[in-house]
Motif scaffolding. Structure first.
Motif, PDB file in Angstrom:
ATOM      1  N   ILE A  67       1.225  -1.553  -0.087  1.00 43.25           N
ATOM      2  CA  ILE A  67       0.258  -0.417   0.021  1.00 43.25           C
ATOM      3  C   ILE A  67       1.235   1.139  -0.184  1.00 43.25           C
ATOM      4  N   LYS A  68       0.797   2.106  -0.952  1.00 41.90           N
ATOM      5  CA  LYS A  68       1.771   3.116  -1.410  1.00 41.90           C
ATOM      6  C   LYS A  68       1.013   4.998  -1.554  1.00 41.90           C
ATOM      7  N   ALA A  69       1.952   5.930  -1.314  1.00 42.55           N
ATOM      8  CA  ALA A  69       0.732   7.180  -1.649  1.00 42.55           C
ATOM      9  C   ALA A  69       2.159   7.310  -2.847  1.00 42.55           C
ATOM     10  N   ASP A  70       1.630   8.059  -3.961  1.00 44.03           N
ATOM     11  CA  ASP A  70       2.663   8.395  -4.895  1.00 44.03           C
ATOM     12  C   ASP A  70       1.969  10.357  -6.017  1.00 44.03           C
ATOM     13  N   GLY A  71       2.343  10.663  -4.780  1.00 41.33           N
ATOM     14  CA  GLY A  71       1.188  12.347  -5.686  1.00 41.33           C
ATOM     15  C   GLY A  71       0.174  12.432  -5.092  1.00 41.33           C
ATOM     16  N   ASN A  72      -0.859  12.117  -5.611  1.00 41.28           N
ATOM     17  CA  ASN A  72      -2.023  12.756  -5.155  1.00 41.28           C
ATOM     18  C   ASN A  72      -3.018  10.433  -5.945  1.00 41.28           C
ATOM     19  N   THR A  73      -1.779   9.678  -5.913  1.00 38.84           N
ATOM     20  CA  THR A  73      -2.729   9.060  -5.966  1.00 38.84           C
ATOM     21  C   THR A  73      -1.940   7.479  -4.579  1.00 38.84           C
ATOM     22  N   VAL A  74      -3.439   6.451  -4.771  1.00 37.97           N
ATOM     23  CA  VAL A  74      -2.737   5.768  -3.585  1.00 37.97           C
ATOM     24  C   VAL A  74      -2.884   3.847  -4.266  1.00 37.97           C
ATOM     25  N   THR A  75      -1.562   3.333  -4.267  1.00 36.82           N
ATOM     26  CA  THR A  75      -1.654   2.146  -4.731  1.00 36.82           C
ATOM     27  C   THR A  75      -1.986   1.175  -4.094  1.00 36.82           C
ATOM     28  N   ILE A  76      -2.260   0.744  -4.911  1.00 34.14           N
ATOM     29  CA  ILE A  76      -2.875  -0.934  -3.396  1.00 34.14           C
ATOM     30  C   ILE A  76      -2.645  -2.585  -4.300  1.00 34.14           C
ATOM     31  N   LYS A  77      -1.712  -2.958  -3.849  1.00 37.50           N
ATOM     32  CA  LYS A  77      -1.649  -4.571  -4.344  1.00 37.50           C
ATOM     33  C   LYS A  77      -2.065  -5.483  -3.881  1.00 37.50           C
ATOM     34  N   LEU A  78      -1.960  -6.550  -4.122  1.00 39.63           N
ATOM     35  CA  LEU A  78      -3.253  -7.602  -3.498  1.00 39.63           C
ATOM     36  C   LEU A  78      -1.871  -8.908  -3.320  1.00 39.63           C
ATOM     37  N   ALA A  79      -2.796  -9.811  -2.591  1.00 39.14           N
ATOM     38  CA  ALA A  79      -1.485 -10.895  -2.526  1.00 39.14           C
ATOM     39  C   ALA A  79      -1.611 -11.873  -3.829  1.00 39.14           C
ATOM     40  N   LYS A  80      -3.298 -12.145  -4.078  1.00 47.15           N
ATOM     41  CA  LYS A  80      -4.101 -12.456  -5.163  1.00 47.15           C
ATOM     42  C   LYS A  80      -4.722 -11.786  -5.208  1.00 47.15           C
ATOM     43  N   PRO A  81      -5.648 -12.257  -6.858  1.00 46.26           N
ATOM     44  CA  PRO A  81      -7.024 -11.413  -7.334  1.00 46.26           C
ATOM     45  C   PRO A  81      -8.230 -11.870  -6.894  1.00 46.26           C
ATOM     46  N   PHE A  82      -8.829 -11.269  -5.713  1.00 51.82           N
ATOM     47  CA  PHE A  82     -10.382 -11.497  -5.497  1.00 51.82           C
ATOM     48  C   PHE A  82     -11.192 -10.425  -6.049  1.00 51.82           C
ATOM     49  N   ALA A  83     -12.714 -10.504  -5.750  1.00 50.82           N
ATOM     50  CA  ALA A  83     -13.122 -10.120  -6.844  1.00 50.82           C
ATOM     51  C   ALA A  83     -13.037  -8.531  -6.988  1.00 50.82           C
ATOM     52  N   PRO A  84     -13.323  -7.872  -7.591  1.00 48.84           N
ATOM     53  CA  PRO A  84     -13.970  -6.651  -7.364  1.00 48.84           C
ATOM     54  C   PRO A  84     -14.217  -5.425  -6.241  1.00 48.84           C
ATOM     55  N   SER A  85     -15.150  -6.268  -6.473  1.00 46.16           N
ATOM     56  CA  SER A  85     -17.033  -6.018  -6.021  1.00 46.16           C
ATOM     57  C   SER A  85     -16.325  -6.132  -4.369  1.00 46.16           C
ATOM     58  N   MET A  86     -15.486  -7.101  -4.199  1.00 41.07           N
ATOM     59  CA  MET A  86     -15.610  -7.682  -2.868  1.00 41.07           C
ATOM     60  C   MET A  86     -14.160  -6.456  -1.977  1.00 41.07           C
ATOM     61  N   PHE A  87     -12.864  -6.293  -2.710  1.00 35.33           N
ATOM     62  CA  PHE A  87     -12.338  -5.724  -2.293  1.00 35.33           C
ATOM     63  C   PHE A  87     -13.594  -3.775  -2.316  1.00 35.33           C
ATOM     64  N   TYR A  88     -13.776  -3.729  -3.076  1.00 33.06           N
ATOM     65  CA  TYR A  88     -14.223  -2.281  -2.741  1.00 33.06           C
ATOM     66  C   TYR A  88     -15.576  -2.353  -1.595  1.00 33.06           C
ATOM     67  N   ASN A  89     -16.180  -3.133  -1.051  1.00 32.40           N
ATOM     68  CA  ASN A  89     -16.886  -2.943  -0.440  1.00 32.40           C
ATOM     69  C   ASN A  89     -16.083  -3.419   1.395  1.00 32.40           C
ATOM     70  N   CYS A  90     -14.981  -3.924   1.295  1.00 30.07           N
ATOM     71  CA  CYS A  90     -14.046  -3.905   2.713  1.00 30.07           C
ATOM     72  C   CYS A  90     -13.734  -2.943   2.524  1.00 30.07           C
ATOM     73  N   LEU A  91     -13.518  -1.743   1.450  1.00 34.36           N
ATOM     74  CA  LEU A  91     -12.970  -0.317   1.914  1.00 34.36           C
ATOM     75  C   LEU A  91     -13.486   0.448   2.617  1.00 34.36           C
ATOM     76  N   THR A  92     -14.895  -0.095   2.653  1.00 34.15           N
ATOM     77  CA  THR A  92     -16.496   0.497   3.182  1.00 34.15           C
ATOM     78  C   THR A  92     -16.369   0.692   4.411  1.00 34.15           C
ATOM     79  N   ALA A  93     -16.038  -0.523   5.182  1.00 36.53           N
ATOM     80  CA  ALA A  93     -15.822  -0.728   6.217  1.00 36.53           C
ATOM     81  C   ALA A  93     -15.118   1.160   7.656  1.00 36.53           C
ATOM     82  N   GLY A  94     -15.805   0.645   8.912  1.00 35.05           N
ATOM     83  CA  GLY A  94     -15.220   1.808   9.352  1.00 35.05           C
ATOM     84  C   GLY A  94     -13.767   1.289   9.926  1.00 35.05           C
ATOM     85  N   LEU A  95     -13.441   0.364   9.242  1.00 32.66           N
ATOM     86  CA  LEU A  95     -11.909   0.251   9.961  1.00 32.66           C
ATOM     87  C   LEU A  95     -10.937   0.857   8.577  1.00 32.66           C
TER      88      LEU A  95
END
Length: 535
Positions: free
Chosen positions: A150-178
Motif C-alpha cells: 500500500i503506497k502513496a505517489d503524489g495524489n494517488t494511492v496504489t494497493i497491491k493484493l497478494a492474489k486476485p479477488f473480486a473487485p466488488s469484494m475489495f471495494y466493499n471491504c473498503l467501505t467498512a469503518g476500519l
C-alpha cells in the motif's frame, strides 16, 4: 454547570439535555432545534479508533466523523460512491487497485488530506492488528509487507493484493469503518510508546467527517459537533448527542415527553404502545443478523437428509414473526441478509406438520425422536425456542430445551457438543463472502482442524462442492455473475445443509414526528446523522 459559550441562546435547553441520562424528569426539557438527541444502548463501545472500533455503536461514531476512499450511499443502499477518492480502477490481472484522491479536502484540524494519509491509515490497521484488522489482512497484507503493498505517489494511492479477488469484494471491504482515513500528522503528534496514536484515538477523532467528536463518556453518552465547511455540505443539525439508556420503558417515556428525538432500543411491546401516537412515528429497516437452527451432523439422526427436511417443514416461520417476534424480524431462509449482493427473498418453507411426519417416517422414525436444543436464556430467544419446540413436537420431534448463558451455549457450539442449537450470526463486513465463508465453506471437517470461527465446521457439516463455490465466488470479477453464484449456493445450502435459516432482524426506530432524514445503516452500513433534520 458551566455553559460553553458556543451553546448560544439554546444553552439552557441544551444543558438540560446534557443531563438526560441522570436527571429526574422534572429537570428535562424539549430538545433544542439544532440538536439531535438519541437514546440507545452504547455500552458496547470499546474504542473510537477506526482501526479498533468493531462494535455497532463505535462504528456509528466513526461513520459520522471520518470518510473513506469509497463509501456506500445512505440514500441508495448498496451503491458505491466516491469518498475521499474521486476515481478508482483495477488492473487487468486484478492485483493492483489505484485511487485518485480528491483535491482541496481538509481534516478537522485544517491539515490537507493527502494520499500519504490514506495509505498510512490502511497500513496502520495492519500494523496495529486490532480486532477488525482481519477484514484487510485477508487480502495478503502483513505488518512486514504492508508498506510495500500500500503506497502513496503524489495524489494517488496504489494497493497491491497478494492474489486476485473480486473487485466488488475489495471495494466493499473498503467501505467498512476500519478503512476510514485518519489525519496522520495529528494522530502521530499524540503517539505514546509507539502506539501510532491508538490510545488517544480511543476518545478523540481526527477525520474529515461531517461531525467532530466533542466528548465521550463510556456507558453514558457521546456528543458530536457539526464541522463547518464539510466537503459534502454542512450537516443539517449543529450537534448530535447519544445517551446510553438501555431500558426500553425509559426510552419510550422520554420520547413521548419530547426529551429525546429518537429511541433506538425499544421492545416490541413499547413499539406497539406508540403506534397511532400523533407526535411519534415508527420506521423499520432490516439489520444484518440471521437467526437459525444448527443441527450437529455428528448426530446419526440429524445427519439424515429427510430429518433435516422435516425440521425445515416443522417451523412456523410466519406464526413466530407475527406473535413472538411482532415486527422485530422477518422470514429469511438464506444465509445472506436482505440488502447484500446475492441475497434471496425466496421463502419456500412454511409450517407443514403432515409433510414433516412423512419425511420422518421415510427416514425410519415414524414415531419421531428425542433431541436437546441449547438456547441463550434471554426472553426473546427463549420464546422463539418454545414456539419451535411446540411445532416440532407436533411433528413427533420431542425437543428438550437447554437454556444457558451466552458463553456456555457458544462454548458447546464451538466444541461441536450440541445436538440442536438456536443461534444468530451477524456479518463482519458488507460483502457476501463474510457469511458465505462461514455458513457454506469448510475445507477440513476433522475435529483436529478446530475451525471454530466457521459455522459449517462447528456444525460438523461438510458442504462438499459449496466450499469450492465459495472460493470461486470471492474471486469472480463480473459482479452479476458473482451475484448469481451466491444465489445458487444459498439455494443449495437452504435445501441440503445442517442448518435451518429462519429469520432476519429488523430495526424498529421510534422518532418524534418532526425528525426526518435519519438512516440506521440497514444491513451493510452504519448510522448516518448528517442528513437528519427537524422540521
Amino acid at each position: 454547570m458551566k455553559l460553553d459559550h458556543r451553546f448560544g441562546p439554546a444553552g439552557l435547553a441544551l444543558a438540560a439535555v446534557l443531563t438526560l441520562g441522570a436527571a429526574p424528569s422534572a429537570l428535562m426539557a424539549a430538545t433544542p432545534a439544532d440538536t439531535l438527541v438519541i437514546a440507545d444502548k452504547i455500552d458496547d463501545i470499546v474504542s473510537l479508533d477506526p482501526a479498533e472500533a468493531f462494535e455497532f455503536s463505535g462504528v456509528n461514531i466513526v461513520n459520522n466523523t471520518y470518510d473513506s476512499l469509497i463509501e456506500l450511499d445512505p440514500n441508495k443502499p448498496g451503491e458505491l460512491i466516491p469518498g475521499l477518492a474521486e476515481s478508482w480502477d483495477v488492473s487487468e490481472d486484478g492485483l493492483t487497485f489505484t485511487f485518485k484522491m480528491k483535491e482541496g479536502i481538509t481534516f478537522a484540524s485544517g491539515n490537507p488530506v493527502r494520499a500519504e494519509d490514506a495509505a498510512w491509515s490502511l497500513q496502520r490497521v495492519i500494523k496495529l492488528n486490532k480486532t477488525p484488522a482481519f477484514v484487510l489482512a485477508q487480502f495478503g497484507f502483513t505488518p512486514e509487507n504492508v508498506e510495500e503493498m500500500i503506497k502513496a505517489d503524489g495524489n494517488t494511492v496504489t494497493i497491491k493484493l497478494a492474489k486476485p479477488f473480486a473487485p466488488s469484494m475489495f471495494y466493499n471491504c473498503l467501505t467498512a469503518g476500519l478503512a476510514a482515513i485518519v489525519d496522520k500528522e495529528t494522530v502521530m503528534a499524540n503517539e505514546v510508546n509507539g502506539d501510532m496514536g491508538n490510545e488517544w484515538l480511543k476518545n478523540n477523532s481526527a477525520g474529515t467527517g461531517a461531525y467532530v467528536l466533542r466528548s465521550f463518556k463510556p456507558q453514558d453518552s457521546y456528543v458530536l459537533d457539526r464541522r463547518e465547511g464539510y466537503w459534502r455540505g454542512d450537516a443539517k443539525l449543529k450537534r448530535v448527542r447519544v445517551n446510553h439508556i438501555p431500558e426500553s420503558a425509559t426510552q419510550r417515556l422520554q420520547l413521548e415527553k419530547g426529551d429525546i428525538d429518537i429511541a433506538r432500543g425499544l421492545s416490541n411491546t413499547d413499539v406497539a404502545g406508540l403506534e397511532g401516537a400523533a407526535d411519534v412515528k415508527i420506521e423499520t429497516a432490516p439489520k444484518g443478523y440471521i437467526y437459525y437452527i444448527a443441527a450437529n451432523q455428528k448426530n446419526e439422526i440429524l445427519k439424515k437428509p429427510e430429518v433435516m427436511d422435516a425440521l425445515r417443514w416443522a417451523v412456523d416461520y410466519k406464526g413466530i414473526t407475527e406473535t413472538v417476534l411482532k415486527g422485530q424480524m422477518m422470514v429469511q431462509q438464506g444465509f445472506l441478509p436482505a440488502g447484500y449482493l446475492g441475497s434471496l427473498d425466496e421463502t419456500p418453507y412454511s409450517l407443514d406438520v403432515a409433510k414433516a411426519k412423512e419425511l420422518l417416517a421415510a427416514a425410519g422414525y415414524p414415531d419421531g425422536f428425542e433431541v436437546t436444543m441449547t438456547v441463550r436464556n434471554d426472553q426473546l430467544r427463549m420464546e422463539m425456542a418454545q414456539a419451535i419446540q411446540n411445532t416440532l413436537g407436533q411433528a413427533g420431534i420431542k425437543v428438550t430445551l437447554k437454556p444457558g448463558a451466552g458463553a456456555e451455549v457458544l462454548g458447546d457450539y464451538r466444541a461441536r457438543n450440541h445436538e440442536l442449537t438456536l443461534q444468530s450470526w451477524g456479518p463482519d463486513y458488507p460483502d457476501p463472502h463474510t457469511n458465505a465463508s462461514t455458513f457454506a465453506w469448510n475445507p477440513d471437517n476433522a475435529d483436529e482442524a478446530k475451525l471454530t470461527g466457521v459455522l459449517a465446521w462447528r456444525n460438523a457439516w461438510d458442504p462438499g462442492e459449496l466450499t469450492a463455490a465459495v472460493d470461486a465466488a470471492v474471486v469472480e470479477r463480473d459482479t452479476e455473475k458473482r451475484k448469481a453464484m451466491y444465489e445458487d449456493m444459498q439455494r443449495k445450502f437452504r435445501d441440503d445443509s445442517g442448518f435451518v435459516p429462519m429469520f432476519q432482524e429488523i430495526a424498529q426506530t421510534a422518532l418524534r414526528a418532526n425528525v426526518s432524514g435519519f438512516h440506521t445503516g440497514g444491513t451493510i452500513d452504519s448510522a448516518t446523522y448528517w442528513y437528519t433534520e427537524k422540521n
